[in-house]
Motif scaffolding. Structure first.
Motif, mmCIF file in Angstrom:
data_model
loop_
_atom_site.group_PDB
_atom_site.id
_atom_site.type_symbol
_atom_site.label_atom_id
_atom_site.label_comp_id
_atom_site.label_asym_id
_atom_site.label_seq_id
_atom_site.Cartn_x
_atom_site.Cartn_y
_atom_site.Cartn_z
ATOM 1 N N PHE A 34 -38.358 -15.129 30.334
ATOM 2 C CA PHE A 34 -37.214 -14.304 29.958
ATOM 3 C C PHE A 34 -36.109 -15.157 29.329
ATOM 4 O O PHE A 34 -35.471 -14.752 28.358
ATOM 5 C CB PHE A 34 -36.669 -13.561 31.180
ATOM 6 C CG PHE A 34 -37.498 -12.395 31.622
ATOM 7 C CD1 PHE A 34 -38.030 -11.509 30.696
ATOM 8 C CD2 PHE A 34 -37.756 -12.174 32.960
ATOM 9 C CE1 PHE A 34 -38.791 -10.424 31.090
ATOM 10 C CE2 PHE A 34 -38.527 -11.098 33.372
ATOM 11 C CZ PHE A 34 -39.046 -10.219 32.439
ATOM 12 N N GLN A 35 -35.878 -16.333 29.893
ATOM 13 C CA GLN A 35 -34.855 -17.222 29.345
ATOM 14 C C GLN A 35 -35.208 -17.661 27.923
ATOM 15 O O GLN A 35 -34.338 -17.755 27.055
ATOM 16 C CB GLN A 35 -34.677 -18.439 30.249
ATOM 17 C CG GLN A 35 -34.042 -18.123 31.600
ATOM 18 C CD GLN A 35 -33.878 -19.348 32.469
ATOM 19 O OE1 GLN A 35 -34.026 -20.466 32.006
ATOM 20 N NE2 GLN A 35 -33.592 -19.138 33.746
ATOM 21 N N ILE A 36 -36.481 -17.920 27.687
ATOM 22 C CA ILE A 36 -36.924 -18.302 26.336
ATOM 23 C C ILE A 36 -36.678 -17.163 25.352
ATOM 24 O O ILE A 36 -36.172 -17.377 24.239
ATOM 25 C CB ILE A 36 -38.423 -18.682 26.368
ATOM 26 C CG1 ILE A 36 -38.619 -20.001 27.101
ATOM 27 C CG2 ILE A 36 -38.981 -18.773 24.940
ATOM 28 C CD1 ILE A 36 -40.076 -20.329 27.412
ATOM 29 N N ILE A 37 -37.016 -15.942 25.748
ATOM 30 C CA ILE A 37 -36.823 -14.779 24.872
ATOM 31 C C ILE A 37 -35.352 -14.610 24.517
ATOM 32 O O ILE A 37 -34.980 -14.425 23.354
ATOM 33 C CB ILE A 37 -37.356 -13.508 25.561
ATOM 34 C CG1 ILE A 37 -38.871 -13.583 25.716
ATOM 35 C CG2 ILE A 37 -36.972 -12.268 24.739
ATOM 36 C CD1 ILE A 37 -39.425 -12.554 26.675
ATOM 37 N N GLU A 38 -34.485 -14.679 25.532
ATOM 38 C CA GLU A 38 -33.061 -14.465 25.299
ATOM 39 C C GLU A 38 -32.465 -15.591 24.465
ATOM 40 O O GLU A 38 -31.573 -15.355 23.635
ATOM 41 C CB GLU A 38 -32.336 -14.339 26.641
ATOM 42 C CG GLU A 38 -32.725 -13.072 27.399
ATOM 43 C CD GLU A 38 -32.107 -12.990 28.784
ATOM 44 O OE1 GLU A 38 -31.433 -13.959 29.181
ATOM 45 O OE2 GLU A 38 -32.316 -11.975 29.467
ATOM 46 N N SER A 50 -38.809 -28.602 22.269
ATOM 47 C CA SER A 50 -37.886 -29.614 22.783
ATOM 48 C C SER A 50 -36.448 -29.120 22.748
ATOM 49 O O SER A 50 -35.651 -29.409 23.655
ATOM 50 C CB SER A 50 -38.017 -30.905 21.967
ATOM 51 O OG SER A 50 -37.750 -30.670 20.591
ATOM 52 N N GLU A 51 -36.099 -28.354 21.718
ATOM 53 C CA GLU A 51 -34.744 -27.795 21.618
ATOM 54 C C GLU A 51 -34.519 -26.722 22.676
ATOM 55 O O GLU A 51 -33.418 -26.605 23.232
ATOM 56 C CB GLU A 51 -34.533 -27.232 20.213
ATOM 57 C CG GLU A 51 -34.516 -28.296 19.127
ATOM 58 C CD GLU A 51 -34.491 -27.724 17.728
ATOM 59 O OE1 GLU A 51 -33.922 -28.369 16.824
ATOM 60 O OE2 GLU A 51 -35.055 -26.622 17.521
ATOM 61 N N MET A 52 -35.554 -25.936 22.957
ATOM 62 C CA MET A 52 -35.446 -24.940 24.030
ATOM 63 C C MET A 52 -35.215 -25.627 25.364
ATOM 64 O O MET A 52 -34.393 -25.183 26.181
ATOM 65 C CB MET A 52 -36.724 -24.103 24.115
ATOM 66 C CG MET A 52 -37.056 -23.259 22.917
ATOM 67 S SD MET A 52 -38.576 -22.317 23.248
ATOM 68 C CE MET A 52 -39.289 -22.249 21.605
ATOM 69 N N ALA A 53 -35.944 -26.714 25.599
ATOM 70 C CA ALA A 53 -35.825 -27.436 26.861
ATOM 71 C C ALA A 53 -34.404 -27.951 27.071
ATOM 72 O O ALA A 53 -33.832 -27.841 28.159
ATOM 73 C CB ALA A 53 -36.825 -28.594 26.890
ATOM 74 N N LEU A 63 -41.817 -25.912 30.026
ATOM 75 C CA LEU A 63 -41.662 -24.857 29.031
ATOM 76 C C LEU A 63 -42.857 -24.760 28.102
ATOM 77 O O LEU A 63 -43.200 -23.671 27.639
ATOM 78 C CB LEU A 63 -40.394 -25.089 28.196
ATOM 79 C CG LEU A 63 -39.045 -24.822 28.847
ATOM 80 C CD1 LEU A 63 -37.955 -24.794 27.784
ATOM 81 C CD2 LEU A 63 -39.044 -23.520 29.629
ATOM 82 N N PHE A 64 -43.508 -25.905 27.815
ATOM 83 C CA PHE A 64 -44.573 -25.916 26.818
ATOM 84 C C PHE A 64 -45.704 -24.957 27.186
ATOM 85 O O PHE A 64 -46.167 -24.173 26.353
ATOM 86 C CB PHE A 64 -45.121 -27.328 26.638
ATOM 87 C CG PHE A 64 -46.181 -27.419 25.578
ATOM 88 C CD1 PHE A 64 -45.840 -27.412 24.227
ATOM 89 C CD2 PHE A 64 -47.523 -27.485 25.928
ATOM 90 C CE1 PHE A 64 -46.818 -27.478 23.253
ATOM 91 C CE2 PHE A 64 -48.504 -27.553 24.955
ATOM 92 C CZ PHE A 64 -48.152 -27.545 23.614
ATOM 93 N N ALA A 81 -44.693 -24.469 9.011
ATOM 94 C CA ALA A 81 -43.906 -25.400 8.202
ATOM 95 C C ALA A 81 -43.115 -26.385 9.048
ATOM 96 O O ALA A 81 -43.020 -27.568 8.722
ATOM 97 C CB ALA A 81 -42.963 -24.629 7.270
ATOM 98 N N ASP A 82 -42.532 -25.878 10.175
ATOM 99 C CA ASP A 82 -41.652 -26.766 10.947
ATOM 100 C C ASP A 82 -41.893 -26.719 12.461
ATOM 101 O O ASP A 82 -41.129 -27.297 13.230
ATOM 102 C CB ASP A 82 -40.182 -26.437 10.653
ATOM 103 C CG ASP A 82 -39.840 -24.977 10.933
ATOM 104 O OD1 ASP A 82 -40.632 -24.298 11.611
ATOM 105 O OD2 ASP A 82 -38.775 -24.523 10.475
ATOM 106 N N ASP A 83 -42.927 -25.991 12.903
ATOM 107 C CA ASP A 83 -43.294 -25.902 14.325
ATOM 108 C C ASP A 83 -42.246 -25.215 15.189
ATOM 109 O O ASP A 83 -42.276 -25.333 16.421
ATOM 110 C CB ASP A 83 -43.582 -27.301 14.903
ATOM 111 C CG ASP A 83 -44.880 -27.895 14.374
ATOM 112 O OD1 ASP A 83 -45.753 -27.110 13.955
ATOM 113 O OD2 ASP A 83 -45.009 -29.128 14.354
#
Length: 277
Positions: A34-38, A50-53, A63-64, A81-83
């Motif tokens: 849920f945190q990733i979605i938001e 890595s930026e999400m983490a 997270l991965f 293109a940029d992952d």
């Protein structure tokens, strides 16, 4: 003059990143999902894992695995293109099928397109979502300049034109819970007596019309949309932009009349029969 795509006089709010939920039952993996979605909802350009983490204060490893599972389930997609990962339209599809939004937008969109063309003004449809308003449909004016909120924009219920209509016509029990929630989030009391008086006025006149507190030359107009049995469904709003040379297609009074007629037609299509029965 502001180009299309910029926010109108309604205040758009953001979502807190990495919010922590407290409850009786713990589901850490689901909570992280849920945190990733938001988080990604506020970053439509996408983010690396890595930026999400970093943003969520989590480790890359924890997270991965969750991101991979969400990608396999087609809730997230990775750019070749940029992952960077982005939210897919699967969420929108599920939301439309699981809520009244599908029926509401099916009835509203053709009318909104006609309204934008006739009035020469943008319009957007807003519903209550938690303690805020949520834009679920929008139609830009046919000209080269205008104001329009983006799909999914969050609307301040207390200080916006749409918000006043949403609170004025929503069931009183729901409004009470929303106010309780807003007071808890803001950490201060809301002037309930003054708010009640303002909502009574909106109900009495059947709409809200006010100068934008943010954008000079914009007047927000909002009317309610009802469904079968008198159920309140949404607020349809025009951020009326008055040009300096007076070249807009209609006057403010004419735009208000067109908006009233449009919401009446949408409501009829949704089964609303006024005060009959």
């Amino acid at each position: 003059m502001t180009r299309k795509g910029k926010p109108d006089g309604e205040r758009a709010g953001g979502r807190a990143e990495g919010r922590v939920r407290k409850g009786s039952y713990a589901a850490p993996a689901l909570d992280k999902a849920f945190q990733i979605i938001e988080l990604l909802a506020d970053h439509p350009e996408g983010l690396l894992v890595s930026e999400m983490a970093v943003a969520l204060g989590r480790s890359l490893g924890e997270l991965f695995r969750i991101v991979v599972v969400m990608e396999e389930a087609r809730y997230l997609e990775k750019s070749p293109a940029d992952d960077r990962y982005r939210v897919t339209y699967k969420f929108l599809d599920i939301a439309y099928r699981a809520t009244p939004a599908r029926r509401l937008t099916a009835a509203a969109l053709p009318e909104m397109q006609a309204l934008a063309m006739t009035a020469g003004q943008s319009c957007h449809l807003v519903v209550i979502e938690g303690g805020a308003g949520l834009v679920i449909a929008r139609e830009e004016n046919p000209g080269t300049r205008g104001f329009a909120l983006r799909m999914g924009a969050s609307i301040d219920l207390l200080n916006s034109c749409s918000g006043k209509v949403l609170l004025a016509f929503a069931p009183s029990g729901q409004v009470g819970r929303i106010i309780d929630r807003l007071e808890l989030v803001q950490g201060r009391p809301i002037g309930r007596a003054g708010l009640s008086e303002a909502l009574d006025r909106v109900r009495a006149q059947g709409h809200e019309l006010r100068e934008s507190p943010i954008t000079r030359g914009v007047t927000d107009i909002s009317y309610p949309v009802f469904g079968f049995g008198g159920e309140f469904m949404a607020a349809l709003t025009i951020p009326f932009m008055e040009t300096i040379d007076g070249s807009q297609s209609v006057t403010l009074a004419e735009a208000r009349k067109l908006l009233a007629e449009t919401t009446a037609r949408i409501s009829t299509q949704l089964g609303y029969r006024g005060n009959e029965g």
